[in-house]
Design an enzyme around this catalytic site. Structure first.
Site, PDB file in Angstrom:
ATOM      1  N   HIS A  42       4.107  45.212  56.973  1.00 37.50           N
ATOM      2  CA  HIS A  42       3.610  46.547  55.748  1.00 37.50           C
ATOM      3  C   HIS A  42       2.372  45.804  54.717  1.00 37.50           C
ATOM      4  CE1 HIS A  42       5.080  42.312  54.220  1.00 37.50           C
ATOM      5  NE2 HIS A  42       3.766  42.137  53.373  1.00 37.50           N
ATOM      6  N   HIS A 126      -4.540  44.175  53.562  1.00 34.83           N
ATOM      7  CA  HIS A 126      -4.262  44.034  54.586  1.00 34.83           C
ATOM      8  C   HIS A 126      -2.772  44.201  55.551  1.00 34.83           C
ATOM      9  CE1 HIS A 126      -3.440  39.727  53.260  1.00 34.83           C
ATOM     10  NE2 HIS A 126      -3.368  39.901  54.286  1.00 34.83           N
TER      11      HIS A 126
END
EC number: 3.1.4.58
Length: 173
Positions: A42, A126
């Site tokens: 995620h 990220h």
């Protein structure tokens, strides 16, 4: 009263998740470490940490007022940063789209208004691929395009096999 270890994140669509798993697996051969489970991939928008259950309705109301999508992210960077027990290898974007920056600012403002924690360090979008990896030189990634959706509220539960993430914003009324 109980607490849950919570975070707010953008979930990955399955086709992109599959592609990112292939990248993760190729990198694992180069820098070892512990691969993040496919189901746990995620992009974190905010880490809330141990949060009382009584805060859930307010967090859910905040999420309901956020955008249904944060624009298109271009994932084009592979990086590595040091953590307590090794390095984290990640896939991210070199440019933050305006829609994502605006949505993140709105989220952070809402969290502050609720008295919840907001990270003080600059945010770098990220997706963590490997934990406890050997040091690794960052480089350009294959360019992946991601049309984001709505953010979700997740609980992190530590298990002997590693963390397990469960989307909870649809579980609690």
């Amino acid at each position: 009263m109980t607490n849950k270890r919570l975070f707010i994140a953008l979930p990955l669509p399955d086709p992109l998740r599959h592609t990112i798993c292939n990248i993760r697996d190729a990198l694992h051969g180069q820098c070892q470490g512990r691969p993040v489970a496919s189901a746990n991939l995620h992009l974190t928008l905010a880490f809330l940490g141990d949060t009382p259950d009584k805060a859930l309705p307010d967090i859910q109301a905040l999420l309901a007022g956020l955008p249904d999508n944060y624009g298109t992210l271009i994932l084009d960077e592979l990086g590595c940063f040091r953590q307590q027990h090794g390095h984290v290898v990640w896939l991210g974007c070199s440019t933050i789209p305006a829609a994502l920056a605006a949505g993140l600012a709105q989220l952070q403002q809402g969290l502050r208004a609720l008295g919840l924690p907001v990270e003080k360090r600059p945010w770098q979008p990220h997706i963590t691929l490997l934990r406890d990896a050997a040091p690794w030189q960052a480089r350009l990634a294959p360019t992946l395009e991601w049309q984001t959706g709505a953010a979700g509220l997740y609980a992190s539960t530590l298990t002997p096999q590693g963390p397990s993430y469960t989307r909870i914003d649809s579980i609690y009324p």
